[in-house]
Write a protein that holds these residues in place. Structure first.
Motif, PDB file in Angstrom:
ATOM      1  N   LEU A 174      69.190  25.632 -55.276  1.00 52.90           N
ATOM      2  CA  LEU A 174      67.943  25.058 -54.769  1.00 52.90           C
ATOM      3  C   LEU A 174      68.035  24.770 -53.280  1.00 52.90           C
ATOM      4  N   PHE A 175      69.207  24.349 -52.831  1.00 54.83           N
ATOM      5  CA  PHE A 175      69.337  24.127 -51.385  1.00 54.83           C
ATOM      6  C   PHE A 175      69.252  25.451 -50.633  1.00 54.83           C
ATOM      7  N   ARG A 176      69.986  26.445 -51.114  1.00 57.12           N
ATOM      8  CA  ARG A 176      70.006  27.741 -50.408  1.00 57.12           C
ATOM      9  C   ARG A 176      68.596  28.329 -50.288  1.00 57.12           C
ATOM     10  N   ALA A 177      67.759  28.056 -51.317  1.00 50.62           N
ATOM     11  CA  ALA A 177      66.381  28.558 -51.261  1.00 50.62           C
ATOM     12  C   ALA A 177      65.446  27.549 -50.593  1.00 50.62           C
ATOM     13  N   ARG A 178      65.984  26.387 -50.218  1.00 43.59           N
ATOM     14  CA  ARG A 178      65.202  25.308 -49.570  1.00 43.59           C
ATOM     15  C   ARG A 178      64.056  24.838 -50.468  1.00 43.59           C
ATOM     16  N   LEU A 179      64.326  24.717 -51.752  1.00 45.92           N
ATOM     17  CA  LEU A 179      63.269  24.333 -52.688  1.00 45.92           C
ATOM     18  C   LEU A 179      63.434  22.892 -53.143  1.00 45.92           C
ATOM     19  N   ASP A 180      62.338  22.187 -53.207  1.00 44.99           N
ATOM     20  CA  ASP A 180      62.304  20.818 -53.710  1.00 44.99           C
ATOM     21  C   ASP A 180      62.580  20.839 -55.219  1.00 44.99           C
ATOM     22  N   ILE A 193      61.139  33.024 -57.093  1.00 43.22           N
ATOM     23  CA  ILE A 193      61.983  32.849 -58.285  1.00 43.22           C
ATOM     24  C   ILE A 193      62.897  34.060 -58.481  1.00 43.22           C
ATOM     25  N   ARG A 194      62.379  35.246 -58.149  1.00 38.42           N
ATOM     26  CA  ARG A 194      63.260  36.436 -58.179  1.00 38.42           C
ATOM     27  C   ARG A 194      64.421  36.244 -57.199  1.00 38.42           C
ATOM     28  N   GLY A 195      64.116  35.648 -56.059  1.00 37.91           N
ATOM     29  CA  GLY A 195      65.158  35.385 -55.065  1.00 37.91           C
ATOM     30  C   GLY A 195      66.246  34.475 -55.620  1.00 37.91           C
ATOM     31  N   ILE A 196      65.836  33.454 -56.375  1.00 40.52           N
ATOM     32  CA  ILE A 196      66.810  32.542 -56.991  1.00 40.52           C
ATOM     33  C   ILE A 196      67.705  33.297 -57.974  1.00 40.52           C
ATOM     34  N   TRP A 197      67.084  34.162 -58.775  1.00 34.34           N
ATOM     35  CA  TRP A 197      67.848  34.941 -59.757  1.00 34.34           C
ATOM     36  C   TRP A 197      68.914  35.794 -59.056  1.00 34.34           C
ATOM     37  N   HIS A 198      68.514  36.478 -57.993  1.00 32.52           N
ATOM     38  CA  HIS A 198      69.466  37.357 -57.298  1.00 32.52           C
ATOM     39  C   HIS A 198      70.563  36.544 -56.614  1.00 32.52           C
ATOM     40  N   ASP A 199      70.188  35.379 -56.105  1.00 32.30           N
ATOM     41  CA  ASP A 199      71.197  34.531 -55.478  1.00 32.30           C
ATOM     42  C   ASP A 199      72.189  34.017 -56.533  1.00 32.30           C
ATOM     43  N   ALA A 200      71.672  33.670 -57.713  1.00 35.43           N
ATOM     44  CA  ALA A 200      72.554  33.228 -58.804  1.00 35.43           C
ATOM     45  C   ALA A 200      73.517  34.342 -59.191  1.00 35.43           C
ATOM     46  N   VAL A 227      88.478  23.097 -49.614  1.00 40.28           N
ATOM     47  CA  VAL A 227      87.636  22.858 -48.452  1.00 40.28           C
ATOM     48  C   VAL A 227      86.311  22.431 -49.052  1.00 40.28           C
ATOM     49  N   ASP A 228      85.513  21.757 -48.286  1.00 46.71           N
ATOM     50  CA  ASP A 228      84.208  21.372 -48.809  1.00 46.71           C
ATOM     51  C   ASP A 228      83.336  22.615 -48.908  1.00 46.71           C
ATOM     52  N   ARG A 229      83.159  23.086 -50.130  1.00 51.42           N
ATOM     53  CA  ARG A 229      82.544  24.398 -50.321  1.00 51.42           C
ATOM     54  C   ARG A 229      81.039  24.346 -50.423  1.00 51.42           C
ATOM     55  N   TYR A 230      80.495  23.137 -50.520  1.00 50.56           N
ATOM     56  CA  TYR A 230      79.088  23.049 -50.911  1.00 50.56           C
ATOM     57  C   TYR A 230      78.180  22.553 -49.798  1.00 50.56           C
ATOM     58  N   PHE A 231      76.893  22.844 -49.974  1.00 50.37           N
ATOM     59  CA  PHE A 231      75.871  22.321 -49.062  1.00 50.37           C
ATOM     60  C   PHE A 231      75.511  20.880 -49.430  1.00 50.37           C
ATOM     61  N   CYS A 260      68.537  17.789 -50.095  1.00 50.56           N
ATOM     62  CA  CYS A 260      68.118  17.319 -48.779  1.00 50.56           C
ATOM     63  C   CYS A 260      66.602  17.204 -48.772  1.00 50.56           C
ATOM     64  N   THR A 261      66.127  15.983 -48.556  1.00 50.84           N
ATOM     65  CA  THR A 261      64.668  15.770 -48.651  1.00 50.84           C
ATOM     66  C   THR A 261      63.927  16.438 -47.494  1.00 50.84           C
ATOM     67  N   LYS A 262      64.621  16.732 -46.412  1.00 46.82           N
ATOM     68  CA  LYS A 262      63.928  17.354 -45.281  1.00 46.82           C
ATOM     69  C   LYS A 262      63.904  18.885 -45.415  1.00 46.82           C
ATOM     70  N   CYS A 263      65.061  19.469 -45.751  1.00 46.31           N
ATOM     71  CA  CYS A 263      65.126  20.941 -45.840  1.00 46.31           C
ATOM     72  C   CYS A 263      64.401  21.474 -47.078  1.00 46.31           C
ATOM     73  N   GLN A 264      64.474  20.728 -48.164  1.00 49.15           N
ATOM     74  CA  GLN A 264      63.986  21.268 -49.433  1.00 49.15           C
ATOM     75  C   GLN A 264      62.565  20.769 -49.688  1.00 49.15           C
ATOM     76  N   THR A 265      61.643  21.675 -49.573  1.00 50.78           N
ATOM     77  CA  THR A 265      60.239  21.284 -49.646  1.00 50.78           C
ATOM     78  C   THR A 265      59.544  21.985 -50.803  1.00 50.78           C
ATOM     79  N   PRO A 266      58.474  21.364 -51.302  1.00 57.30           N
ATOM     80  CA  PRO A 266      57.695  22.037 -52.345  1.00 57.30           C
ATOM     81  C   PRO A 266      56.890  23.167 -51.731  1.00 57.30           C
ATOM     82  N   PRO A 267      56.443  24.110 -52.581  1.00 59.04           N
ATOM     83  CA  PRO A 267      55.552  25.138 -52.057  1.00 59.04           C
ATOM     84  C   PRO A 267      54.296  24.440 -51.510  1.00 59.04           C
ATOM     85  N   ALA A 268      53.600  25.081 -50.610  1.00 50.84           N
ATOM     86  CA  ALA A 268      52.392  24.501 -50.031  1.00 50.84           C
ATOM     87  C   ALA A 268      51.459  24.040 -51.138  1.00 50.84           C
TER      88      ALA A 268
END
Ligand SMILES: [Zn+2]
Length: 275
Positions: A174-180, A193-200, A227-231, A260-268
């Motif tokens: 969800l962070f990588r896609a910047r989604l709330d 959502i296709r993007g999320i699938w491919h990223d997974a 190492v800290d591997r995560y966002f 992250c409440t700033k980076c991850q936003t809902p769709p318009a």
């Protein structure tokens, strides 16, 4: 609880070490004695996985279904002359040649018919680690998400929506896609959502290959052990790696959610829901 990539790694290991071979199967603890007797001395045809469940097909059309749950654990080892005495509560031990595998504390360890296993597997959600030629798994995933009125953060943890994703991959995808995480599935366009699938698919393949969950692209080649591997996962209160805002934490369906409440936003035009 292991995420799906760990279960697929175990299935791969089973195929390498035990696949196509006649196994000795015992239940040192005794709780699986009757089941063990039905597959002892038989050939393991194939190990396979869907999400967090692993299936072992034997030559008599019986399949052992294993779900580790929270406490289950595998131990693989080699021995020289005599197989060592089991330590602790070993539900099932598999032996071939000079190698053995011990299974302790699984939530499920059931012997079913191979036909029943196939039916059961179909009831699980699509698994990004099980490739298909016609993209039907991706389509099922997209359809399940974009028609749902539940929060996407909940949907990604639902094993009937997508099999194998756990808390780490949920937060990081969800962070990588910047989604709330609180935005509803139905608010998202299919392409997102296709993007999320491919990223997974991409991230979990790295997990299978390396045994480590790495979600920051700049670390993919180095595969550092510590190492800290995560966002955002387990980074609550620390600055977001992208915008510097403190990473938030909340409980969603009694699991910890990091974002992250700033980076991850809902769709318009999205309206948030409470969970
Ligand atoms: Zn941020």
């Amino acid at each position: 609880m292991p995420e799906g990539h760990t279960v697929h790694r175990t299935a791969n290991h089973f195929n390498e070490v035990f696949g196509g071979k006649v196994l000795e199967v015992i239940s040192p603890q005794g709780r699986f004695s009757a089941g063990a007797a039905q597959i002892d001395g038989l050939k393991l045809i194939e190990a396979w996985a869907v999400g967090k469940q692993m299936f072992l097909n034997f030559e008599n059309d019986l399949t052992l279904r294993i779900h580790l749950g929270i406490y289950g654990k595998w131990n693989f080892a080699k021995f020289k002359e005599v197989v060592p005495e089991p330590v602790g509560q070993v539900r099932v031990r598999f032996i071939v040649g000079n190698q053995f595998a011990d299974l302790r504390g699984p939530t499920a360890c059931d012997l079913i018919t191979t036909q029943e296993a196939l039916v059961l597997a179909k009831q699980l959600g699509p698994d990004p680690l099980n490739p298909d030629s016609d993209s039907s798994q991706e389509s099922r995933f997209v359809q399940k998400i974009t028609t749902s009125k539940r929060a996407i953060g909940l949907l990604l943890m639902d094993q009937s929506v997508v099999a194998g994703i756990g808390n780490v991959y949920r937060a990081e995808l969800l962070f990588r896609a910047r989604l709330d995480p609180y935005a509803l599935g139905s608010m998202f366009p299919e392409s997102v959502i296709r993007g999320i699938w491919h990223d997974a698919e991409t991230l979990m393949k790295v997990g299978v290959a390396t045994g480590i969950m790495i979600t920051r692209d700049e670390l993919l080649d180095a595969l550092p052990a510590k190492v800290d591997r995560y966002f955002v996962y387990k980074r609550e209160g620390l600055p977001c790696r992208v915008c510097g805002t403190e990473v938030s934490i909340a409980l969603m369906a009694s699991r910890k959610l990091y974002w992250c409440t700033k980076c991850q936003t809902p769709p318009a035009t999205a309206a948030k829901i409470e969970t």
